[in-house]
Scaffold this active site. Structure first.
Site, PDB file in Angstrom:
ATOM      1  CB  SER A 502     -14.182 -10.631  -3.722  1.00  0.00           C
ATOM      2  OG  SER A 502     -14.261 -12.043  -3.728  1.00  0.00           O
ATOM      3  CE  LYS A 545     -10.391 -13.035  -5.157  1.00  0.00           C
ATOM      4  NZ  LYS A 545     -11.306 -12.006  -4.672  1.00  0.00           N
TER       5      LYS A 545
END
Length: 637
Positions: A502, A545
């Site tokens: 990611s 996140k």
């Protein structure tokens, strides 16, 4: 693309308006696939027609089995009462007799009445008994004892009823604590004047015999923890006979062997998909014995199904939670929580236990505040309390950044430095936080050195991501000739293994910034995986996140330029906390969704991709046609 505030969470207010006035409690909403499989399983008889039920987290198995019983009866269902009767030919081998369900006590009364008659006068009573309670085994037993008296029978007991059934009830028998005794039963021993023996009353049936003629549900994980039980169950299903184990330990000389019991039932194994996969792979008999798979879903997709039935499921949850009533104002937050559990805006969780815990916690708070229902403010307070309880580790980590022990910038611009977004799992807590990624370039042969990999702090997936971005750069800038620039890239102040792809988009943007000498805005953090053609792909834990970066910016104070860049593919997973949404509405914080690296570069550097790439090409061209300057010690000579 800047993401509008209404896209940051599901349309919970619109959903709440669809709630019917009187929803009907139903635990099987959203389980059409599993119900079809169960229905098919219940139609088929025989030894090789059992089923495996994939149970999802939070599923209340007992409730589901009760509902299934009401909807899907096994068509081969045939219950009996089972007795053991003293064997006139062997004291240690009592005979197994089945009689119509619910009649065992009446049969025993009739049997005692026969023994009270003279043998020559028993024919009429025996015929009446066999005509009233039709059973071949009973008729056979009566034939054996027609001229016997009770004194002629061995032992001190005539009979033991081991299973009594209800002819009208097709109960699912659940064995969720699996031991040899609970599943198969046992024969206990007794010591009389130093002699070890057994008697009829010491026979204890297990779940297998109690379910005989009906449906037996077994916890697969519990069963497989004792391999011997699995092998024994397979043998019984293949032979349709249950043989009692020898009572006591092998070194005890006690022989007592009741006649085997004929077995005719449907077995459903309950477990997760990993156990199902292991059984199929490791046991060649499994597919033959358990050909039917009932897969219970953990999510309800509102994109494929109408929303209204989900409120019937919530009504069931509310009923089982047995709490204060749920006010209409609380429904949007309950739906938001259910969507957050599922990780998708278009899906709602079917985790019954998690939703019950939410309602019970809210009810306790409502009682404390002397409210007569669970309303919006109560649910909101509970969710905030949970964030506070679970946020200690995240707070400690964020404090390190605020105190400067971990260097993270949230304002200004820097060449070759970008804020990536990571998820940390520690001590049962999962939270997101930004991490600083830096890149440097130098004269070389085009290699990209991943310092985390060199120091063995990089997992396989992260290494794959670095290789992919290396391939992208080679595809764009080194198709026809070798690059004269090499680079190093690293997660700064990272002391544990880094894994996942990611961060590959952030690493690529950081590297391109260093190559083009273009500053990156430090107020923006970025997450996303990238392929060899620069397309941005979805990542996991997008909400955590974003919230981790938001919390840091909020602590430091907003400047209106801060925000995050995420893949467009993750828009369907956004379900952010109310304070994040409020900051986006106020313009203090921004969420951007992108599809390729060009969009990311424009947001991070303020320049178009073609301008940046032209600068990189010019720099590479200059290096391609010049010799590197010699080191000072070589120039002296």
């Amino acid at each position: 693309m800047r993401v509008a505030a209404e896209q940051l969470q599901p349309p919970i207010d619109e959903w709440a308006q669809q709630r019917p006035a009187s929803p009907q409690a139903n635990p099987l909403i959203g389980q059409d696939r599993a119900l079809a499989a169960i229905k098919q399983t219940m139609r088929i008889g025989g030894r090789y027609a059992h089923g495996y039920v994939v149970t999802s987290p939070g599923l209340r198995v007992v409730d589901v089995l009760q509902e299934l019983q009401a909807r899907h009866q096994w068509i081969h269902f045939e219950r009996f009462d089972w007795l053991y009767l003293a064997n006139p030919d062997s004291a240690n081998e009592p005979l197994c007799v089945n009689v119509p369900a619910g009649t065992a006590r009446a049969v025993l009364e009739g049997l005692m009445a026969i023994f009270e008659l003279d043998p020559d006068a028993r024919a009429s009573a025996m015929k009446k008994l066999t005509d009233t309670f039709v059973s071949e085994r009973l008729a056979s037993y009566l034939e054996k004892i027609k001229d016997k008296s009770l004194a002629d029978l061995p032992g001190k007991e005539l009979a033991m009823v081991i299973v009594e059934s209800d002819a009208q009830s097709d109960d699912f028998v659940l064995c969720d604590r699996v031991t040899e005794t609970s599943l198969f039963g046992s024969i206990r021993l007794q010591s009389v004047e130093g002699t070890i023996s057994s008697e009829l009353h010491l026979i204890q049936p297990g779940a297998l015999l109690k379910a005989n003629g009906g449906v037996l549900a077994i916890d697969a994980e519990e069963l497989l923890m004792q391999p011997g039980l699995w092998r024994k169950l397979k043998y019984i299903l293949r032979t349709s006979l249950f043989h009692w184990p020898q009572p006591g330990e092998a070194n005890i000389a006690a022989y007592y062997q009741p006649e085997p019991v004929p077995i005719h039932l449907k077995v459903l194994l309950l477990g997760d998909r990993s156990i199902y996969a292991q059984l199929r792979e490791l046991d060649r008999d499994f597919d033959n014995l358990f050909p039917y798979l009932a897969d219970f879903s953990s999510h309800y997709p509102v994109s494929q199904n109408p929303l209204v039935p989900y409120f019937d499921y919530l009504s069931y949850v509310e009923r089982e939670a047995a709490t204060l009533p749920l006010a209409r104002s609380a429904i949007p937050l309950v739906l938001k929580y259910a969507s957050r559990l599922s990780d998708y805006q278009t899906e709602l969780s079917l985790d019954t236990i998690a939703l019950m815990q939410l309602l019970r916690e809210a009810a306790a708070l409502a009682v404390e505040q002397e409210r007569d229902c669970i309303d919006h403010d109560t649910i909101l307070a509970v969710l905030q309390q949970r964030l506070h309880r679970d946020g200690y580790i995240a707070e400690l980590s964020r404090r390190q950044i605020l105190e400067g022990q971990v260097y993270i910038e949230t304002s200004g611009s820097v060449v070759g430095q970008v804020n990536g977004l990571t998820v940390v799992s520690m001590g049962g807590t999962e939270f997101g936080e930004p991490t600083r990624i830096t890149a440097t370039v130098h004269y070389g042969d085009g290699d990209i050195i991943d310092i985390d990999r060199k120091s063995e702090l990089s997992g396989n997936i992260h290494t794959k991501g670095v290789m992919i971005l290396s391939a992208y750069i080679a595809n764009v800038f080194a198709r026809s000739e070798e690059m004269r620039l090499s680079a190093t890239i690293v997660f700064e102040q990272s002391y544990y293994e880094v894994d996942g792809d990611s961060a590959s988009l952030a690493e690529l943007c950081c590297l391109l910034s260093a190559l083009a000498e273009a500053p990156i805005a430090q107020g923006l953090a970025i997450t996303g995986a990238v392929d060899q053609f620069g397309r941005v792909q979805a990542i996991g834990a997008v909400n955590e996140k974003i919230e981790g970066h938001f919390a840091l910016c909020q602590e430091r104070g907003f400047d209106g330029k801060q925000g995050v860049i995420i893949p467009s593919a993750n828009l369907s997973q956004l379900n952010l906390e109310p304070d994040v949404i409020a900051a986006v509405v106020a313009g203090h914080y921004h969420v951007y969704a992108i599809d390729d690296v060009a969009e990311a570069l424009t947001l991070l550097t303020g320049e178009k991709q073609n301008h940046l790439y032209a600068r990189i090409e010019k720099r590479l061209d200059e290096l391609q046609h010049c010799e590197p300057e010699q080191p000072w010690y070589k120039r002296i000579w």
